[in-house]
Design an enzyme around this catalytic site. Structure first.
Site, PDB file in Angstrom:
ATOM      1  N   CYS A 133      -1.086  -9.821  28.624  1.00 37.27           N
ATOM      2  CA  CYS A 133      -1.361 -11.221  28.915  1.00 37.27           C
ATOM      3  C   CYS A 133      -0.068 -12.024  28.945  1.00 37.27           C
ATOM      4  O   CYS A 133       0.856 -11.768  28.193  1.00 37.27           O
ATOM      5  CB  CYS A 133      -2.296 -11.893  27.921  1.00 37.27           C
ATOM      6  SG  CYS A 133      -3.867 -11.077  27.763  1.00 37.27           S
ATOM      7  N   ARG A 191       2.458  -8.610  33.100  1.00 37.60           N
ATOM      8  CA  ARG A 191       1.869  -8.450  31.772  1.00 37.60           C
ATOM      9  C   ARG A 191       0.350  -8.277  31.833  1.00 37.60           C
ATOM     10  O   ARG A 191      -0.304  -8.088  30.804  1.00 37.60           O
ATOM     11  CB  ARG A 191       2.197  -9.658  30.909  1.00 37.60           C
ATOM     12  CG  ARG A 191       3.678  -9.872  30.719  1.00 37.60           C
ATOM     13  CD  ARG A 191       3.954 -11.149  29.980  1.00 37.60           C
ATOM     14  NE  ARG A 191       3.525 -11.084  28.617  1.00 37.60           N
ATOM     15  CZ  ARG A 191       4.257 -10.633  27.606  1.00 37.60           C
ATOM     16  NH1 ARG A 191       5.481 -10.211  27.837  1.00 37.60           N
ATOM     17  NH2 ARG A 191       3.798 -10.596  26.391  1.00 37.60           N
ATOM     18  N   TRP A 218      -4.741  -9.420  30.633  1.00 33.84           N
ATOM     19  CA  TRP A 218      -5.011  -7.981  30.598  1.00 33.84           C
ATOM     20  C   TRP A 218      -6.096  -7.811  29.550  1.00 33.84           C
ATOM     21  O   TRP A 218      -5.863  -8.049  28.366  1.00 33.84           O
ATOM     22  CB  TRP A 218      -3.745  -7.210  30.214  1.00 33.84           C
ATOM     23  CG  TRP A 218      -3.885  -5.727  30.332  1.00 33.84           C
ATOM     24  CD1 TRP A 218      -3.734  -4.977  31.464  1.00 33.84           C
ATOM     25  CD2 TRP A 218      -4.182  -4.805  29.272  1.00 33.84           C
ATOM     26  NE1 TRP A 218      -3.930  -3.648  31.165  1.00 33.84           N
ATOM     27  CE2 TRP A 218      -4.205  -3.512  29.840  1.00 33.84           C
ATOM     28  CE3 TRP A 218      -4.437  -4.942  27.921  1.00 33.84           C
ATOM     29  CZ2 TRP A 218      -4.453  -2.368  29.100  1.00 33.84           C
ATOM     30  CZ3 TRP A 218      -4.702  -3.803  27.171  1.00 33.84           C
ATOM     31  CH2 TRP A 218      -4.703  -2.538  27.763  1.00 33.84           C
ATOM     32  N   ASN A 226      -2.299 -15.045  23.815  1.00 30.42           N
ATOM     33  CA  ASN A 226      -1.840 -13.677  24.040  1.00 30.42           C
ATOM     34  C   ASN A 226      -1.816 -12.995  22.693  1.00 30.42           C
ATOM     35  O   ASN A 226      -1.102 -13.434  21.786  1.00 30.42           O
ATOM     36  CB  ASN A 226      -0.436 -13.684  24.651  1.00 30.42           C
ATOM     37  CG  ASN A 226       0.178 -12.292  24.689  1.00 30.42           C
ATOM     38  OD1 ASN A 226      -0.543 -11.300  24.802  1.00 30.42           O
ATOM     39  ND2 ASN A 226       1.483 -12.210  24.590  1.00 30.42           N
ATOM     40  N   GLY A 227      -2.601 -11.931  22.557  1.00 29.56           N
ATOM     41  CA  GLY A 227      -2.635 -11.215  21.286  1.00 29.56           C
ATOM     42  C   GLY A 227      -4.033 -10.702  21.032  1.00 29.56           C
ATOM     43  O   GLY A 227      -4.892 -10.760  21.908  1.00 29.56           O
ATOM     44  N   GLU A 238       7.988  12.649  32.952  1.00 32.88           N
ATOM     45  CA  GLU A 238       8.191  11.299  33.502  1.00 32.88           C
ATOM     46  C   GLU A 238       7.789  11.259  34.988  1.00 32.88           C
ATOM     47  O   GLU A 238       7.153  10.306  35.447  1.00 32.88           O
ATOM     48  CB  GLU A 238       9.660  10.882  33.301  1.00 32.88           C
ATOM     49  CG  GLU A 238      10.037   9.534  33.884  1.00 32.88           C
ATOM     50  CD  GLU A 238       9.246   8.354  33.332  1.00 32.88           C
ATOM     51  OE1 GLU A 238       8.496   8.511  32.368  1.00 32.88           O
ATOM     52  OE2 GLU A 238       9.367   7.266  33.907  1.00 32.88           O
ATOM     53  N   LYS A 246       4.874   8.875  36.515  1.00 32.71           N
ATOM     54  CA  LYS A 246       5.109   7.924  37.608  1.00 32.71           C
ATOM     55  C   LYS A 246       4.072   8.137  38.701  1.00 32.71           C
ATOM     56  O   LYS A 246       3.476   7.196  39.199  1.00 32.71           O
ATOM     57  CB  LYS A 246       6.504   8.092  38.222  1.00 32.71           C
ATOM     58  CG  LYS A 246       7.692   7.577  37.479  1.00 32.71           C
ATOM     59  CD  LYS A 246       7.753   6.096  37.274  1.00 32.71           C
ATOM     60  CE  LYS A 246       7.012   5.696  36.045  1.00 32.71           C
ATOM     61  NZ  LYS A 246       7.704   5.455  34.827  1.00 32.71           N
ATOM     62  N   GLU A 258       0.387   7.179  37.527  1.00 31.81           N
ATOM     63  CA  GLU A 258       0.062   5.790  37.193  1.00 31.81           C
ATOM     64  C   GLU A 258       0.049   4.871  38.410  1.00 31.81           C
ATOM     65  O   GLU A 258      -0.656   3.883  38.415  1.00 31.81           O
ATOM     66  CB  GLU A 258       0.975   5.233  36.102  1.00 31.81           C
ATOM     67  CG  GLU A 258       2.393   4.979  36.524  1.00 31.81           C
ATOM     68  CD  GLU A 258       3.249   4.383  35.411  1.00 31.81           C
ATOM     69  OE1 GLU A 258       2.720   3.669  34.561  1.00 31.81           O
ATOM     70  OE2 GLU A 258       4.462   4.652  35.419  1.00 31.81           O
ATOM     71  N   HIS A 308       0.273  29.751  30.198  1.00 33.97           N
ATOM     72  CA  HIS A 308      -0.659  29.813  29.071  1.00 33.97           C
ATOM     73  C   HIS A 308      -1.899  28.960  29.321  1.00 33.97           C
ATOM     74  O   HIS A 308      -2.459  28.403  28.382  1.00 33.97           O
ATOM     75  CB  HIS A 308       0.048  29.373  27.782  1.00 33.97           C
ATOM     76  CG  HIS A 308       1.175  30.262  27.399  1.00 33.97           C
ATOM     77  ND1 HIS A 308       0.990  31.545  26.928  1.00 33.97           N
ATOM     78  CD2 HIS A 308       2.517  30.080  27.466  1.00 33.97           C
ATOM     79  CE1 HIS A 308       2.163  32.108  26.696  1.00 33.97           C
ATOM     80  NE2 HIS A 308       3.116  31.236  27.028  1.00 33.97           N
ATOM     81  N   LYS A 322       2.462  -4.330  31.795  1.00 34.59           N
ATOM     82  CA  LYS A 322       3.838  -3.931  31.510  1.00 34.59           C
ATOM     83  C   LYS A 322       4.094  -3.798  30.015  1.00 34.59           C
ATOM     84  O   LYS A 322       4.760  -2.883  29.562  1.00 34.59           O
ATOM     85  CB  LYS A 322       4.769  -4.991  32.102  1.00 34.59           C
ATOM     86  CG  LYS A 322       6.233  -4.698  31.922  1.00 34.59           C
ATOM     87  CD  LYS A 322       6.710  -3.766  32.980  1.00 34.59           C
ATOM     88  CE  LYS A 322       8.142  -3.347  32.795  1.00 34.59           C
ATOM     89  NZ  LYS A 322       8.367  -2.001  33.336  1.00 34.59           N
TER      90      LYS A 322
HETATM   91  C1  F6R Z   1       5.219   3.839  32.442  1.00 26.98           C
HETATM   92  C2  F6R Z   1       5.383   2.703  31.562  1.00 26.98           C
HETATM   93  C3  F6R Z   1       4.789   2.770  30.190  1.00 26.98           C
HETATM   94  C4  F6R Z   1       5.778   2.217  29.171  1.00 26.98           C
HETATM   95  C5  F6R Z   1       5.127   2.138  27.792  1.00 26.98           C
HETATM   96  C6  F6R Z   1       6.102   1.668  26.737  1.00 26.98           C
HETATM   97  O1  F6R Z   1       5.841   3.618  33.671  1.00 26.98           O
HETATM   98  O2  F6R Z   1       5.986   1.725  31.911  1.00 26.98           O
HETATM   99  O3  F6R Z   1       4.402   4.068  29.872  1.00 26.98           O
HETATM  100  O4  F6R Z   1       6.899   3.039  29.148  1.00 26.98           O
HETATM  101  O5  F6R Z   1       4.030   1.274  27.829  1.00 26.98           O
HETATM  102  O6  F6R Z   1       6.618   0.410  27.012  1.00 26.98           O
HETATM  103  P1  F6R Z   1       7.936  -0.090  26.322  1.00 26.98           P
HETATM  104  O7  F6R Z   1       9.068   0.740  26.794  1.00 26.98           O
HETATM  105  O8  F6R Z   1       8.071  -1.526  26.717  1.00 26.98           O
HETATM  106  O9  F6R Z   1       7.727   0.068  24.845  1.00 26.98           O
END
Ligand code: F6R
Length: 602
Positions: free
Chosen positions: A2, A26, A75, A101-102, A475, A479, A482, A498, A597
């Site tokens: 949020c 966010r 969110w 927000n929270g 990773e 990517k 997601e 396995h 985010k």
């Molecule tokens: C994936 C992504 C998330 C963040 C995760 C941690 O692309 O962005 O998996 O890496 O939510 O976020 P931070 O780094 O802000 O703690």
């Protein structure tokens, strides 16, 4: 999770829309605004993104003299993403509006009490209780500020709030606990926002709201005080991000822009003062090292744990949400916890750090946000120099985390004596070559566009690597899944036999991260196992590796490098692959569904 934006300035409506748009990373389930117009509160809100909202609602019909407003992009945590649950929330009389927000832990109990006292609720959110608690305070005559202070003392949990009251139409009152809130002052007004990118266009001075503080914003500025009413001197933070850094700058998406910013982000991170790195590295000496992060940041931890172990340290990477369970019953007095987070606000990582601190561990924070909660909890910190990352998928933050962690690891090895000065100097000069090597990869992204077109209709994919590149493979898979919604799994290549291999049939996509490092020979064996089952092989490999090119259906070359640089280099084509696949599938890579985010809930 949020975003909140509030402003007191001339022609506030377009400013609110713009500020909120910059916080959409966010969350973007729903959006809403509350304005004070002719002494009354007007609320407009709906499901969906700001752009959808602005297309549907005639904001131009609003009075251009409106000067005071608050907004929210959501969110969803409590209650489905729908118009009723969108913020702002009103009290029973419609004269108080709040955005939050929270997450409130005791909202069910508060809500039951409020209902018993005659309050009617119009949403399923936890946040709405704040509006009704403020209503009770205002009714008792303590004013908006007193009422918000009283509401905050009755709630438990994270809470950044901006509130309006039609009885005090010249002001916004804010409270902050755990969730971030930043105040800004500029030539044309006074502002509050969940994050700095929303303020950069309007403010010239930026102030962090201290934990547990209340702020009253008026046209002339703001006052800050503790919940018990003592004045607090605001603490200014230096922000050198310009507007270009928070705009798309001609790229179709923030993600693509941020992929292209990686040479600069990495070179800025390489410039972190040697003294800072040495101070942070000294924390690791003689300690058991526990690295923790979530999502992409966990992958950076995993990668660094391999490097640290190879340099003679005792290092382990633990996913933040599992940290407490994983280490149950273990004393941590001899440990140092390295908390890695782009935002510095991720609740799981904060939870892990708080747990470790309670048990006596020292904390080293690595974040991209100097003013974050994680940095403030840390005994020492390194701030990666990625600049603002707006795209929901982490890109440049991952590369800069890897670089910061490598700088830290090698510096600690020098201090511990496991690395000679000459070898250390060699590492420093190799690392200095990274920005140019990343640029050379970015110059060949057209090739990945072609490869992405070929794979855009896949349903599944494995990403396989060995050693440090297990993290790279994980990773790459994260990517892809997601932002393109293709089912993708990152695995240690040796583990695939396995179990995972049973899914492989002709045409199944296997992406191998297979540069020329110490595990290269063994990974060729894994490629052959997959190939024998008809898998389609895409390899990210070192330039000139003819043997691997031969057994791959597609490949992408990265420049020859020492082993520890390959995770940085091999990640770049995987980011671009995911980006192009998502766009071919007609998806917006900056706004993957169900994600936000900054994940500030447990
Ligand atoms: C994936 C992504 C998330 C963040 C995760 C941690 O692309 O962005 O998996 O890496 O939510 O976020 P931070 O780094 O802000 O703690």
């Amino acid at each position: 999770m949020c975003g909140i934006f509030g402003c007191i300035c001339e022609a506030a409506v377009p400013v609110l829309v713009d500020g909120l748009r910059r916080l959409e990373y966010r969350g973007y389930d729903s959006v809403g605004f509350a304005f004070i117009s002719e002494g009354r509160i007007i609320v407009m809100k709906d499901k969906g993104s700001i752009d959808d909202f602005v297309r549907r609602v005639d904001l131009d019909s609003l009075d251009s003299r409106i000067e005071v407003g608050i907004g929210h992009t959501r969110w969803a945590t409590h209650g489905a993403p729908c118009k009723e649950n969108a913020h702002p929330h009103l009290d029973c009389t419609g004269s108080i509006a709040i955005v939050h927000n929270g997450v409130l832990e005791n909202f069910l109990e508060l809500r039951a009490g409020l209902q018993a006292r005659g309050h009617a609720f119009s949403s399923n959110t936890d946040s709405e209780v704040i509006a009704h608690l403020v209503e009770e305070g205002v009714r008792s005559g303590i004013g908006l500020k007193g009422a918000l202070a009283s509401a905050s003392s009755q709630t438990r949990g994270s809470m950044a709030v901006a509130a309006l009251s039609s009885a005090e139409p010249d002001r916004i009152v804010c409270f902050r606990r755990e969730s971030p809130l930043i105040l800004g002052i500029g030539p044309k007004g006074v502002y509050c926002a969940s994050d700095i990118p929303a303020l950069v266009k309007y403010a010239t001075r930026f102030f962090l709201m201290p934990e547990g503080s209340l702020a009253t914003l008026t046209r002339g500025g703001f006052t800050l005080e503790s919940a018990s009413g003592e004045q607090i001197d605001p603490c200014a933070v230096g922000v050198d991000w310009d507007l270009a850094a928070v705009d798309r700058g001609g790229y179709a998406h923030f993600m693509l822009k941020e992929i292209h910013e990686q040479p600069l982000a990495v070179s800025n991170t390489l410039r972190i003062s040697a003294e800072y790195v040495a101070r942070a590295a000294s924390l690791l000496l003689g300690k058991r090292i526990l690295l923790t992060g979530s999502g992409t940041s966990y992958h950076a931890c995993l990668c660094a744990s391999y490097l640290l172990n190879s340099l003679g340290f005792d290092a382990r990477a633990i996913i933040s949400s599992e940290f407490e369970e994983h280490l149950k019953g273990q004393p941590l007095g001899e440990a140092v916890v390295v908390g890695v987070s782009q935002s510095g606000e991720t609740a799981d990582t904060l939870g892990a750090i708080r747990h470790a601190k309670r048990l006596g561990a020292r904390v080293l924070g690595i974040t991209n946000t100097l003013s974050s909660s994680i940095t403030s909890l840390s005994d020492a910190y390194l701030c990666t120099q990625g600049g603002p990352e707006i795209g929901v998928a982490a890109t440049k933050s991952f590369l800069t985390q890897l670089v910061a962690l490598e700088m830290l690891s090698f510096r600690a090895a020098l201090a511990s004596g496991s690395l000679s000065r000459a070898d250390y100097e060699g590492v420093v000069s190799e690392m200095a070559s990274l920005p140019a090597k990343i640029s050379s990869i970015l110059g060949r992204l057209d090739r990945l566009r072609e490869i992405a077109l070929k794979y855009a209709d896949r349903r599944d994919a494995y990403f396989l690597g060995r050693g440090m590149n297990v993290a790279t493979a994980m990773e790459g898979a994260l990517k892809l899944k997601e932002i393109s919604y293709i089912h993708a799994e990152g695995y240690p290549a040796g583990e695939s036999k396995h179990g995972p291999i049973s899914l492989v049939e002709p045409g199944f996509l296997c992406v191998f991260v297979a540069p020329k490092d110490s595990s290269r020979q063994r990974i060729i064996g894994n490629v052959m196992e997959m190939k024998a089952r008809g898998a389609e092989i895409f390899s990210v490999l070192t330039e000139g590796d003819g043997e691997l090119v031969e057994v791959s259906d597609e490949h992408f070359e990265v420049p020859e490098s020492p082993e520890y640089l390959y995770p940085v280099l091999c990640t770049v084509p995987l980011q671009a692959l995911a980006y192009y696949v998502a766009t071919y599938r007609g998806l917006d890579p900056d706004r993957p569904r169900n994600l936000a985010k900054s994940v500030t809930v447990l």
